[in-house]
Motif scaffolding. Structure first.
Motif, PDB file in Angstrom:
ATOM      1  N   GLY A 114     -12.157  48.463   7.456  1.00 43.57           N
ATOM      2  CA  GLY A 114     -13.172  48.971   8.374  1.00 43.57           C
ATOM      3  C   GLY A 114     -12.748  48.834   9.823  1.00 43.57           C
ATOM      4  N   LEU A 115     -12.164  47.687  10.176  1.00 44.03           N
ATOM      5  CA  LEU A 115     -11.705  47.471  11.543  1.00 44.03           C
ATOM      6  C   LEU A 115     -10.572  48.426  11.902  1.00 44.03           C
ATOM      7  CD1 LEU A 115     -11.617  45.908  14.211  1.00 44.03           C
ATOM      8  CD2 LEU A 115     -10.148  44.217  13.077  1.00 44.03           C
ATOM      9  N   TYR A 116      -9.603  48.579  11.009  1.00 45.19           N
ATOM     10  CA  TYR A 116      -8.492  49.499  11.273  1.00 45.19           C
ATOM     11  C   TYR A 116      -9.006  50.913  11.539  1.00 45.19           C
ATOM     12  CZ  TYR A 116      -5.388  45.930   9.185  1.00 45.19           C
ATOM     13  OH  TYR A 116      -4.699  44.783   8.884  1.00 45.19           O
ATOM     14  N   ARG A 117      -9.982  51.323  10.735  1.00 43.71           N
ATOM     15  CA  ARG A 117     -10.488  52.691  10.891  1.00 43.71           C
ATOM     16  C   ARG A 117     -11.220  52.847  12.221  1.00 43.71           C
ATOM     17  NH1 ARG A 117     -10.996  53.844   5.074  1.00 43.71           N
ATOM     18  NH2 ARG A 117      -8.868  54.509   4.599  1.00 43.71           N
ATOM     19  N   GLU A 118     -11.938  51.814  12.640  1.00 37.62           N
ATOM     20  CA  GLU A 118     -12.598  51.873  13.939  1.00 37.62           C
ATOM     21  C   GLU A 118     -11.576  52.010  15.064  1.00 37.62           C
ATOM     22  OE1 GLU A 118     -15.218  48.590  14.599  1.00 37.62           O
ATOM     23  OE2 GLU A 118     -16.429  48.976  12.807  1.00 37.62           O
ATOM     24  N   ILE A 119     -10.489  51.273  14.967  1.00 33.91           N
ATOM     25  CA  ILE A 119      -9.447  51.344  15.997  1.00 33.91           C
ATOM     26  C   ILE A 119      -8.755  52.705  15.978  1.00 33.91           C
ATOM     27  CG2 ILE A 119      -7.234  50.369  16.732  1.00 33.91           C
ATOM     28  CD1 ILE A 119      -8.254  47.653  15.652  1.00 33.91           C
ATOM     29  N   GLU A 120      -8.506  53.225  14.771  1.00 34.60           N
ATOM     30  CA  GLU A 120      -7.878  54.549  14.690  1.00 34.60           C
ATOM     31  C   GLU A 120      -8.761  55.605  15.345  1.00 34.60           C
ATOM     32  OE1 GLU A 120      -6.191  57.727  11.392  1.00 34.60           O
ATOM     33  OE2 GLU A 120      -7.914  56.451  10.946  1.00 34.60           O
ATOM     34  N   ALA A 122     -11.056  55.173  17.654  1.00 33.10           N
ATOM     35  CA  ALA A 122     -11.163  54.964  19.102  1.00 33.10           C
ATOM     36  C   ALA A 122      -9.850  55.214  19.818  1.00 33.10           C
ATOM     37  CB  ALA A 122     -11.642  53.543  19.376  1.00 33.10           C
ATOM     38  N   GLY A 123      -8.724  54.964  19.132  1.00 33.09           N
ATOM     39  CA  GLY A 123      -7.412  55.068  19.745  1.00 33.09           C
ATOM     40  C   GLY A 123      -6.864  53.697  20.084  1.00 33.09           C
ATOM     41  N   LEU A 124      -5.547  53.542  19.986  1.00 29.66           N
ATOM     42  CA  LEU A 124      -4.936  52.240  20.226  1.00 29.66           C
ATOM     43  C   LEU A 124      -5.170  51.731  21.639  1.00 29.66           C
ATOM     44  CD1 LEU A 124      -1.467  52.091  18.402  1.00 29.66           C
ATOM     45  CD2 LEU A 124      -3.402  50.527  18.181  1.00 29.66           C
ATOM     46  N   ASP A 125      -5.393  52.653  22.587  1.00 26.13           N
ATOM     47  CA  ASP A 125      -5.654  52.208  23.956  1.00 26.13           C
ATOM     48  C   ASP A 125      -7.004  51.496  24.071  1.00 26.13           C
ATOM     49  OD1 ASP A 125      -6.832  54.730  23.381  1.00 26.13           O
ATOM     50  OD2 ASP A 125      -7.140  55.101  25.503  1.00 26.13           O
ATOM     51  N   LYS A 126      -7.845  51.612  23.041  1.00 35.23           N
ATOM     52  CA  LYS A 126      -9.145  50.931  23.023  1.00 35.23           C
ATOM     53  C   LYS A 126      -9.128  49.710  22.105  1.00 35.23           C
ATOM     54  CE  LYS A 126     -11.150  54.073  25.594  1.00 35.23           C
ATOM     55  NZ  LYS A 126     -11.600  53.779  26.979  1.00 35.23           N
ATOM     56  N   LEU A 127      -7.941  49.226  21.788  1.00 32.35           N
ATOM     57  CA  LEU A 127      -7.806  48.111  20.851  1.00 32.35           C
ATOM     58  C   LEU A 127      -8.603  46.891  21.293  1.00 32.35           C
ATOM     59  CD1 LEU A 127      -6.379  46.713  18.404  1.00 32.35           C
ATOM     60  CD2 LEU A 127      -4.582  46.067  20.010  1.00 32.35           C
ATOM     61  N   VAL A 128      -8.460  46.504  22.564  1.00 29.07           N
ATOM     62  CA  VAL A 128      -9.142  45.301  23.054  1.00 29.07           C
ATOM     63  C   VAL A 128     -10.649  45.464  22.950  1.00 29.07           C
ATOM     64  CG1 VAL A 128      -9.552  43.847  25.065  1.00 29.07           C
ATOM     65  CG2 VAL A 128      -7.240  44.687  24.583  1.00 29.07           C
ATOM     66  N   THR A 129     -11.144  46.620  23.309  1.00 26.75           N
ATOM     67  CA  THR A 129     -12.582  46.872  23.220  1.00 26.75           C
ATOM     68  C   THR A 129     -13.062  46.797  21.782  1.00 26.75           C
ATOM     69  OG1 THR A 129     -12.505  48.298  25.174  1.00 26.75           O
ATOM     70  CG2 THR A 129     -14.404  48.544  23.706  1.00 26.75           C
ATOM     71  N   CYS A 130     -12.276  47.370  20.861  1.00 21.73           N
ATOM     72  CA  CYS A 130     -12.652  47.348  19.448  1.00 21.73           C
ATOM     73  C   CYS A 130     -12.699  45.920  18.916  1.00 21.73           C
ATOM     74  CB  CYS A 130     -11.677  48.191  18.630  1.00 21.73           C
ATOM     75  SG  CYS A 130     -11.832  49.969  18.859  1.00 21.73           S
ATOM     76  N   LEU A 131     -11.727  45.100  19.296  1.00 21.86           N
ATOM     77  CA  LEU A 131     -11.719  43.712  18.839  1.00 21.86           C
ATOM     78  C   LEU A 131     -12.901  42.940  19.414  1.00 21.86           C
ATOM     79  CD1 LEU A 131      -7.917  42.782  19.028  1.00 21.86           C
ATOM     80  CD2 LEU A 131      -9.260  43.463  17.025  1.00 21.86           C
ATOM     81  N   ASP A 132     -13.197  43.184  20.688  1.00 26.11           N
ATOM     82  CA  ASP A 132     -14.346  42.516  21.301  1.00 26.11           C
ATOM     83  C   ASP A 132     -15.651  42.929  20.624  1.00 26.11           C
ATOM     84  OD1 ASP A 132     -12.685  41.205  23.059  1.00 26.11           O
ATOM     85  OD2 ASP A 132     -13.027  42.592  24.727  1.00 26.11           O
ATOM     86  N   ASP A 133     -15.774  44.209  20.335  1.00 25.27           N
ATOM     87  CA  ASP A 133     -16.972  44.700  19.655  1.00 25.27           C
ATOM     88  C   ASP A 133     -17.098  44.087  18.263  1.00 25.27           C
ATOM     89  OD1 ASP A 133     -17.584  46.240  21.844  1.00 25.27           O
ATOM     90  OD2 ASP A 133     -16.859  48.127  20.982  1.00 25.27           O
ATOM     91  N   TRP A 134     -15.968  43.978  17.577  1.00 27.85           N
ATOM     92  CA  TRP A 134     -15.983  43.382  16.236  1.00 27.85           C
ATOM     93  C   TRP A 134     -16.479  41.944  16.295  1.00 27.85           C
ATOM     94  CZ3 TRP A 134     -15.213  45.040  11.291  1.00 27.85           C
ATOM     95  CH2 TRP A 134     -15.093  44.051  10.314  1.00 27.85           C
ATOM     96  N   ARG A 135     -15.948  41.177  17.226  1.00 31.48           N
ATOM     97  CA  ARG A 135     -16.345  39.773  17.348  1.00 31.48           C
ATOM     98  C   ARG A 135     -17.824  39.643  17.694  1.00 31.48           C
ATOM     99  NH1 ARG A 135     -11.061  39.125  20.376  1.00 31.48           N
ATOM    100  NH2 ARG A 135      -9.659  38.003  18.981  1.00 31.48           N
ATOM    101  N   GLU A 136     -18.303  40.538  18.521  1.00 29.84           N
ATOM    102  CA  GLU A 136     -19.717  40.475  18.900  1.00 29.84           C
ATOM    103  C   GLU A 136     -20.615  40.703  17.693  1.00 29.84           C
ATOM    104  OE1 GLU A 136     -22.843  42.678  21.978  1.00 29.84           O
ATOM    105  OE2 GLU A 136     -20.685  42.984  22.183  1.00 29.84           O
ATOM    106  N   LYS A 137     -20.191  41.569  16.783  1.00 30.08           N
ATOM    107  CA  LYS A 137     -20.994  41.893  15.614  1.00 30.08           C
ATOM    108  C   LYS A 137     -20.790  40.916  14.455  1.00 30.08           C
ATOM    109  CE  LYS A 137     -20.814  46.883  16.543  1.00 30.08           C
ATOM    110  NZ  LYS A 137     -20.260  48.175  16.073  1.00 30.08           N
ATOM    111  N   HIS A 138     -19.553  40.417  14.295  1.00 27.72           N
ATOM    112  CA  HIS A 138     -19.212  39.697  13.065  1.00 27.72           C
ATOM    113  C   HIS A 138     -18.751  38.263  13.278  1.00 27.72           C
ATOM    114  CE1 HIS A 138     -19.442  43.559  10.973  1.00 27.72           C
ATOM    115  NE2 HIS A 138     -18.671  44.077  11.917  1.00 27.72           N
ATOM    116  N   VAL A 176       0.273  54.935  10.420  1.00 23.31           N
ATOM    117  CA  VAL A 176      -0.647  54.666  11.532  1.00 23.31           C
ATOM    118  C   VAL A 176      -1.267  53.282  11.409  1.00 23.31           C
ATOM    119  CG1 VAL A 176      -2.884  55.326  12.520  1.00 23.31           C
ATOM    120  CG2 VAL A 176      -1.160  57.070  12.044  1.00 23.31           C
ATOM    121  N   TYR A 177      -1.659  52.918  10.201  1.00 22.21           N
ATOM    122  CA  TYR A 177      -2.359  51.640  10.039  1.00 22.21           C
ATOM    123  C   TYR A 177      -1.413  50.452  10.144  1.00 22.21           C
ATOM    124  CZ  TYR A 177      -6.205  54.614   8.736  1.00 22.21           C
ATOM    125  OH  TYR A 177      -7.192  55.583   8.759  1.00 22.21           O
TER     126      TYR A 177
END
Length: 259
Positions: A114-120, A122-138, A176-177
């Motif tokens: 699920g996390l990999y798909r979210e990053i894909e 959003a794009g790799l340039d949004k990796l930090v944002t995706c990780l931060d969002d993941w931590r906030e939720k989970h 990609v993954y």
């Protein structure tokens, strides 16, 4: 005159068609599959509904092989071994172990897909944002990275990731993954000032994502794989014997915190 199908339509399936003397699985006669289709390919055919071959089949089998066992310290294995000393049958002992697999033990692969798909998306340039969002939720743990036992590296992960990258070179998967997984490793190392390598859950999640599996199937395939180790340990314990073995030897006691 119309045909009443209220009984036959109670269960609807595309998996099996059968009548006396004939069994077709996903449209293929069972006698044609026996001796011609390996077990991993048969699993894929049954679950996904299509054939898998070549490097893609090799990746799927590698993922299944990699997660079969992690010893009696794994709750699923320990539970199966304890159950085996309680006078129940082998299948019941296996079920006891499988029922230990949940969000924490066994669910990280599904979460990682699920996390990999979210990053894909959003794009790799949004990796930090995706990780931060993941931590906030989970919560603070990133699924599929780091290991409480295997330090500095889980020996299964580099091999699996290498197989994915080899398959990507011949166009069997996109790769990609694998790139996303390596990017997460780099980011976590930057955050913590030390290596936080991919573990077995992260690596098998890369394979399942590359093969196009929905995230829940990553957990299902993990359970299918781990059932091999559960069976092996349950049977070994039955051969060893023992009665009512608990999680620790009887001379050890628990900490009592009551009045």
């Amino acid at each position: 005159m119309t045909t009443n199908t209220d009984v036959s339509d109670w269960w609807r399936t595309k998996i099996i068609d059968m009548e006396p003397g004939r069994i077709h699985l996903r449209g293929q006669p069972i006698q044609d599959l026996i001796g011609n289709t390996g077990f991993a390919r048969m699993i894929w055919l049954m679950v996904v509904g299509e054939d898998i071959s070549g490097p893609r089949a090799d990746l799927f089998e590698a993922a299944l092989v990699s997660a079969v066992d992690h010893g009696p310290q794994a709750p699923s294995i320990a539970a199966a071994r304890m159950a085996s000393t309680c006078g129940i049958g082998l299948q019941s002992a296996m079920a006891t172990g499988l029922n230990m697999l949940g969000d924490v033990h066994g669910g990280a692969g599904e979460q990682a897909v699920g996390l990999y798909r979210e990053i894909e998306t959003a794009g790799l340039d949004k990796l930090v944002t995706c990780l931060d969002d993941w931590r906030e939720k989970h919560g603070r743990f990133i699924p599929g990275f780091g290991h409480r036992f295997h330090k500095p590296v889980d020996p299964r992960a580099p091999r699996l990731l290498g197989l994915v990258e080899d398959a990507a070179k011949v166009g069997a998967v996109t790769g990609v993954y694998a790139q996303i997984g390596r990017a997460i490793e780099t980011r976590l190392a930057e955050e913590r000032g030390k290596s936080v390598p991919m573990n077995i859950d992260g690596a098998t999640a890369v394979i399942y994502a590359e093969l196009g599996c929905p995230a829940p199937l990553a957990r299902g395939f993990f359970g299918l794989s781990r059932s091999v180790g559960i069976l092996a340990h349950a049977w070994e314990q039955m051969e060893q014997g023992g009665r009512n073995k608990g999680p620790t030897p009887p001379e050890y006691r628990w900490t009592y915190e009551g009045v």
